[in-house]
Every structure is written in C-alpha cells, then in structure tokens.
Design a protein around this motif. Structure first.
Motif, PDB file in Angstrom:
ATOM      1  N   ALA A 177       0.752  -1.154  -0.094  1.00 59.29           N
ATOM      2  CA  ALA A 177       0.211   0.124   0.026  1.00 59.29           C
ATOM      3  C   ALA A 177       0.759   1.231   0.099  1.00 59.29           C
ATOM      4  N   PRO A 178       0.292   2.385  -0.764  1.00 54.67           N
ATOM      5  CA  PRO A 178      -0.819   2.453  -1.614  1.00 54.67           C
ATOM      6  C   PRO A 178      -0.646   1.660  -2.649  1.00 54.67           C
ATOM      7  N   SER A 179      -1.909   1.295  -3.231  1.00 52.05           N
ATOM      8  CA  SER A 179      -1.888   0.659  -4.792  1.00 52.05           C
ATOM      9  C   SER A 179      -3.058   1.385  -5.322  1.00 52.05           C
ATOM     10  N   PHE A 180      -2.813   1.301  -6.662  1.00 53.09           N
ATOM     11  CA  PHE A 180      -3.907   1.839  -7.499  1.00 53.09           C
ATOM     12  C   PHE A 180      -4.404   0.982  -8.703  1.00 53.09           C
ATOM     13  N   THR A 181      -5.560   0.614  -8.959  1.00 52.71           N
ATOM     14  CA  THR A 181      -5.804  -0.155 -10.288  1.00 52.71           C
ATOM     15  C   THR A 181      -6.554   0.703 -10.952  1.00 52.71           C
ATOM     16  N   VAL A 182      -6.383   0.398 -12.404  1.00 50.73           N
ATOM     17  CA  VAL A 182      -7.227   1.148 -13.324  1.00 50.73           C
ATOM     18  C   VAL A 182      -7.283   0.141 -14.521  1.00 50.73           C
ATOM     19  N   GLY A 183      -8.443  -0.197 -15.055  1.00 51.66           N
ATOM     20  CA  GLY A 183      -8.457  -1.422 -16.090  1.00 51.66           C
ATOM     21  C   GLY A 183      -7.804  -2.505 -15.495  1.00 51.66           C
ATOM     22  N   GLY A 184      -7.037  -3.008 -16.098  1.00 45.95           N
ATOM     23  CA  GLY A 184      -6.312  -4.237 -15.474  1.00 45.95           C
ATOM     24  C   GLY A 184      -5.039  -4.346 -14.989  1.00 45.95           C
ATOM     25  N   GLU A 185      -4.682  -2.819 -14.817  1.00 47.69           N
ATOM     26  CA  GLU A 185      -3.487  -2.374 -14.382  1.00 47.69           C
ATOM     27  C   GLU A 185      -3.031  -2.180 -12.900  1.00 47.69           C
ATOM     28  N   LEU A 186      -2.189  -2.633 -12.402  1.00 45.02           N
ATOM     29  CA  LEU A 186      -1.852  -2.622 -11.053  1.00 45.02           C
ATOM     30  C   LEU A 186      -0.747  -1.587 -10.826  1.00 45.02           C
ATOM     31  N   PHE A 187      -0.715  -0.512 -10.105  1.00 43.82           N
ATOM     32  CA  PHE A 187       0.227   0.436  -9.581  1.00 43.82           C
ATOM     33  C   PHE A 187       0.633   0.533  -8.325  1.00 43.82           C
ATOM     34  N   TRP A 188       1.780   0.273  -7.909  1.00 45.55           N
ATOM     35  CA  TRP A 188       2.033   0.299  -6.323  1.00 45.55           C
ATOM     36  C   TRP A 188       3.080   1.309  -6.043  1.00 45.55           C
ATOM     37  N   GLY A 189       2.602   1.916  -4.817  1.00 54.12           N
ATOM     38  CA  GLY A 189       3.372   2.924  -4.269  1.00 54.12           C
ATOM     39  C   GLY A 189       3.050   4.360  -4.440  1.00 54.12           C
ATOM     40  N   ASP A 190       3.317   5.291  -3.648  1.00 54.24           N
ATOM     41  CA  ASP A 190       3.019   6.551  -3.703  1.00 54.24           C
ATOM     42  C   ASP A 190       3.747   7.246  -4.938  1.00 54.24           C
ATOM     43  N   ASP A 191       4.848   6.399  -5.166  1.00 52.92           N
ATOM     44  CA  ASP A 191       5.619   7.305  -6.381  1.00 52.92           C
ATOM     45  C   ASP A 191       5.164   6.804  -7.891  1.00 52.92           C
ATOM     46  N   ARG A 192       3.833   6.020  -7.796  1.00 53.26           N
ATOM     47  CA  ARG A 192       3.249   5.721  -8.964  1.00 53.26           C
ATOM     48  C   ARG A 192       1.789   6.232  -9.070  1.00 53.26           C
ATOM     49  N   LEU A 193       1.506   7.238  -8.168  1.00 51.69           N
ATOM     50  CA  LEU A 193       0.401   7.744  -8.074  1.00 51.69           C
ATOM     51  C   LEU A 193       0.132   8.482  -9.472  1.00 51.69           C
ATOM     52  N   GLU A 194       1.270   9.261  -9.993  1.00 53.19           N
ATOM     53  CA  GLU A 194       0.894  10.148 -11.160  1.00 53.19           C
ATOM     54  C   GLU A 194       0.858   9.266 -12.423  1.00 53.19           C
ATOM     55  N   ASP A 195       1.626   8.220 -12.503  1.00 50.74           N
ATOM     56  CA  ASP A 195       1.651   7.061 -13.382  1.00 50.74           C
ATOM     57  C   ASP A 195       0.110   6.503 -13.528  1.00 50.74           C
ATOM     58  N   ALA A 196      -0.552   6.087 -12.390  1.00 53.45           N
ATOM     59  CA  ALA A 196      -1.823   5.289 -12.338  1.00 53.45           C
ATOM     60  C   ALA A 196      -2.765   6.672 -13.216  1.00 53.45           C
ATOM     61  N   LEU A 197      -2.825   7.701 -12.558  1.00 52.64           N
ATOM     62  CA  LEU A 197      -3.762   8.734 -13.313  1.00 52.64           C
ATOM     63  C   LEU A 197      -3.533   9.242 -14.532  1.00 52.64           C
ATOM     64  N   ASP A 198      -2.276   9.056 -15.048  1.00 53.47           N
ATOM     65  CA  ASP A 198      -1.803   9.374 -16.270  1.00 53.47           C
ATOM     66  C   ASP A 198      -2.611   8.167 -17.078  1.00 53.47           C
ATOM     67  N   TRP A 199      -2.225   7.049 -16.547  1.00 52.09           N
ATOM     68  CA  TRP A 199      -2.874   5.753 -17.498  1.00 52.09           C
ATOM     69  C   TRP A 199      -4.459   5.962 -17.480  1.00 52.09           C
ATOM     70  N   ALA A 200      -5.090   6.122 -16.375  1.00 57.78           N
ATOM     71  CA  ALA A 200      -6.738   6.443 -16.598  1.00 57.78           C
ATOM     72  C   ALA A 200      -6.896   7.663 -17.512  1.00 57.78           C
ATOM     73  N   LEU A 201      -6.124   8.525 -17.857  1.00 58.36           N
ATOM     74  CA  LEU A 201      -6.280   9.681 -18.737  1.00 58.36           C
ATOM     75  C   LEU A 201      -6.399   8.973 -20.287  1.00 58.36           C
ATOM     76  N   SER A 202      -5.050   8.233 -20.490  1.00 54.28           N
ATOM     77  CA  SER A 202      -4.782   8.048 -21.834  1.00 54.28           C
ATOM     78  C   SER A 202      -5.491   6.586 -22.092  1.00 54.28           C
ATOM     79  N   HIS A 203      -6.252   6.070 -21.097  1.00 59.92           N
ATOM     80  CA  HIS A 203      -7.185   4.895 -21.458  1.00 59.92           C
ATOM     81  C   HIS A 203      -8.670   5.063 -21.107  1.00 59.92           C
ATOM     82  N   PRO A 204      -9.481   5.709 -21.864  1.00 61.22           N
ATOM     83  CA  PRO A 204     -10.579   6.095 -21.621  1.00 61.22           C
ATOM     84  C   PRO A 204     -11.610   4.904 -21.240  1.00 61.22           C
ATOM     85  N   ALA A 205     -12.664   5.112 -20.282  1.00 62.93           N
ATOM     86  CA  ALA A 205     -13.448   4.092 -19.969  1.00 62.93           C
ATOM     87  C   ALA A 205     -14.133   3.586 -21.241  1.00 62.93           C
TER      88      ALA A 205
END
Lengths: 205, 205
Positions: A177-205
């Motif tokens: 923890a923390p972890s972030f999931t978006v689509g099938g992707e798992l991001f681990w760690g506070d240092d991946r917070l921006e990556d996870a949100l950017d992934w959400a942006l570039s992969h619309p629901a």
C-alpha cells in the motif's frame, strides 16, 4: 471519459499517507474519478509469512523508509513526524477501527477529509489511531457525528465490508500500500500515483 | 559545486537498468558529478535470509515488477523485453563477470557506454550476460579490446575490488539496487534518481 481509478490504502501504511494527502489535487487536475478503498495489509503480509511490516523485518529498509518519508513529506509540504518505535510508539499501528469507520464515512461528503485527518493524527501528531477518542475527534472535525460513526465503525456490517475490500485487493493482485488499479493495471506505491492517473487519462473507460 | 553522488548498481537488477540509461542526462542537466559503482546484491540478500531476488520470493510483487518495468521503460523510451522465467531465461542473471569487467572499464572513457550495452544486451535483447562472448561484444562495441578487459574481468584484482564495493555499499546502508548516496543520505530505487540529484544540487560539497 478517463477510466476510474481505485485507490487502495491501509491506515498503518506510511506511504499511503502521502497519497491520501496528494491524490485529490492530482486527480482533479486530470479530471479522473477515484474510488477510495481502505483495506488491510495484515492478512496479505501474513500469507507471505510476515507477522509485521517489512520495514520492521528488514531494518536497513526500515531506516531508509523513515528518512525517505521525511524527505518526501518535506518535498510535498505534508506535515510528518518520523518515529522508529524507539520512542515507545508502535509501528505499524492498528488501523482496524479507522478502516471500518472510514468505510462508513466515505459515503458522506466529509469522508475523505476524515481519512486525511486520521492519517495526519497518526503521522504528523503522533496519536494512537486505535483509540476511539482519536477517531471520534477526527469524525467531529471532518463534520460527522462521532457517536453515530464510531458505532458504525464497531458494527459487523463495516467489519464485513472491510473483509470484502481486502479480498478484492488480493484478487486484484495488491501486495502493498498504497496501490492503484485502473482497467487491468496495478500500480504500487505513492511514487506511481501520477503514473496511475496518467494511465486513466490515456485509457478512457 | 553540487555534492558528488555515488550511483550503486547491480547488473542483475531490472530497475538499475532504468537508472543506468537515465542518469547521464539527468546529472548533466544539473551539472552533478556521479561516481558509477557496481556492487553485488547477493551477499546483502543472503544476510537477510534470501537465496534469490525478492521478486521471485514474492510472486505478486514479481509480476507487478515486470509489468511496471514495461510501463516505465515505455515512458522513458528505453527498449525492454520482459520475461518471467517461464521462457527458460534465468532471473536474476549472474552478473559477476559483468561487474568485475565494469570496474576495470569504468576507468576508461568508454566504460559507461560498456555498462549501458551490457544492460541493454540483458534486458532489451534477452542475452545471457554471464557469457564471456556477450561481455566481449559489449567491450568491443563500446570501444575497448575484449581480450584485455575480459582478462581483467577474470582477475583477482577486480574480484577484490567488487568485494570492496559491496562492503562499502553495506556500510552505506544500501539494501537494494539501484541506490544513490550523497552526503549522509541514501536514496533507493530508480524512482528516487531525481530526488538524489536534486539533493546534491541543494547541498553543495
């Protein structure tokens, strides 16, 4: 529309504190919807044979974590008071009551503020978040009625929901923890917070 | 003048690959001097009771690492071909010869290019870096004479120096790779590369 992000946090986790304090602004900037989901690391660690935090099991890693947290908190202007267990305070703290109360509170508009206040009580003020008085103060300060939400925090309903969150975290592959999931992707760690949100942006629901 | 940064890397380490490919540009931008220092994680892991990489010991963490590496490499435009051991390739690879040869090569102007080529051979081309032919090709491609530097890589002098580097890493509190030390500060992980260089800038020697 960006894909929604599930934000998995554990109240005893130091790095979850950084994400709890940072994620609202980062998500708003990207217009990404975030689902705040408290869970327990204990059962996940236990399944790996750990009976405490890896930061306690591996002292060199633990020393670095406290110092790194201090540096990162300063970088993000988040109040933080490190401790090592040597001053009598426990790490990791018992976050059961906090997590169960949060599950109820997160249905309310003041829920996220409550979560931030609990983390701040723990990591900036050095308070014991297993103490119902501390949790009650955070409820009141956030705008809830302590008596009602403490009662819910002690109920079997929230206990069951926390167990379901933890099972869902395990099913999603979460191992820290923390972890972030978006689509099938798992991001681990506070240092991946921006990556996870950017992934959400570039992969619309 | 910014404080100099010691860059600790281990040839078997996936995240060290990212730092090896990124650090020159990031350091040049800040005019920070970097001392490239290969060391071995094996003895450090062994002292903690681990007989392989934690990414193998903890499968959920390992699966996430390979996927995270893939995403981060794409983000930084670094070539990367993940594997999981299921295709017959070994992880972690034996980086002994690579590390000993690097210690000799890093005295030469082409040494850092050699290091980058070894990592690229391993993580982008899927080659076995314990194979002297692979290391020889990297020496030649970087501008050295393979016969001379392979001979040095097999010598007791480099063997001893690698042991000294590893002892120095342990003394500096290093517990994983890549790591960066500057002044009395230890930064762990490719995701702390910028923090370490920024620290050097804000803490002149």
């Amino acid at each position: 529309m960006p894909a929604p992000v599930t934000f998995w946090f554990e109240f005893a986790s130091t790095y979850s504190y950084l994400s709890v304090m940072r994620i609202e602004a980062e998500a708003a900037r990207r217009k990404v919807e975030v689902k705040w989901t408290p869970f327990l690391l204990g059962p996940i660690f236990k399944a790996q044979g750990w009976d405490t935090s890896p930061f306690n099991l591996y002292p060199a890693k633990g020393r670095n974590m406290w110092r790194d947290m201090e540096r990162r908190a300063a970088k993000f202007a988040i109040p933080f008071k490190p401790w090592t267990g040597e001053d009598g305070r426990i790490f990791p703290q018992n976050g059961l009551l906090a997590a169960r109360t949060a599950i109820a509170a997160l249905h309310e508009p003041w829920g996220r503020d409550f979560v931030r206040r609990v983390y701040t009580a723990q990591f900036a003020e050095g308070l014991d978040i297993s103490n119902p008085n501390v949790i009650g103060d955070c409820i009141e300060a956030a705008g809830g009625v302590d008596r009602i939400y403490l009662h819910m925090g002690h109920s079997n309903t929230q206990k069951q929901r926390l167990k379901e969150n933890t099972d869902a975290a395990i099913a999603a592959g979460v191992f820290g923890a923390p972890s972030f999931t978006v689509g099938g992707e798992l991001f681990w760690g506070d240092d991946r917070l921006e990556d996870a949100l950017d992934w959400a942006l570039s992969h619309p629901a």
